[in-house]
Design a protein around this motif. Sequence first.
Motif: not given
Length: 373
Positions: A146-152
Amino acid sequence: DNQATFNTRLYEYKGQAYLPAPTIIMTPGQACSVEIVNMLDSEPCDHHGNGFLCGDTTNLHTHGIHVSPFEDDINVTITTGESHTYTYTLAPEHVMGTHWYHAHWHGSTTLQVMGGLAGALLVETPEESPIPRPWQDLYDEAVVLFFNHFKFDENTEGAPDGFKLFNFQELSAAYEEEGLMDPNVRVEGASHFYSVNGLYQPTHTIRAGDIQIFRIIHGVGAFWIEVSMSTPDCTMTILARDGIAHEGELDVLETFVMVPGTRTDVAIQCDLSVAGQVVSMTAMNTTTNTEQMGQNQWVQDTLLFLDVVAAQPEQMKPFPQEEFVLPEYLHSLLGDEVVVTPSLVTDITFQGHDRMNNVAFPGFSEPWGPWLD
């Protein structure tokens, strides 16, 4: 040093919170009930709209399963302190497949899905539509990715038509409720990345010559990726897209594209010469598809490491020769004559918010806007 602390909303099951959410497994011919209990403690909010609002209000939406829209009802409202039980009924002949589910309240969807309210949904093989036994044996050992995307990072990306790629700081600042993190925090280094099963660049062990099926879910909201292997000595054979198996000869590809919300079942097989090496699955940098797909491509040298070990005995496992056969309701329309009846589109009359052509649709009673008045 490159760490960010943030609050988020996760699904809890039996006292444990999960990122990604727990995998739901459904069986064709049986009902599956899922209860969502909203344990957040902000003031109840039930205003439905396409904006940043009601950050703690939620519901559930599935992708891929063939059920009634009254079962998969995105108009359900689960405010803080409330609960709702969804019951999904799959037909006995429902095809097996890889799907997903996520929070889908209009107003909090971006906040909640980017924060981790999403998970895998697998449909088991039905007795009425079995897949060939050699393939079933391989699927029994399949691994969900399962690919999640985190953007900071600083937000310089976007699109002129409003499809902006919000970072966590901007989302946090947009809600009155507690968001994800301090809007003033700036994260250096690896501040924009994909995770796999909640981990950054995890390692999975496979045996050289074996066939490993990965059921990949691209559970992100904005980017598309082009997946490849770091060496041509590990091949990728596409078995299914969005829960639908490929009929006929299977494709062996050097790369494949995944847009937001899509799923791919892929069989990886590494040559015996790769034993003892660590290879990787990558989101490659390419310009091949940017004209068609747009500029929101995500590139990451490593999504997942594969530690390839020697098999005993050393041999290349043969791919099953049996072909997948889809049930009749998934009959391909390629080559069929399709007749479009204009009245299906033009002869629609709305009566208020919950009637169309004098047929009541009680599940769609929300006032969607002046275009229904």
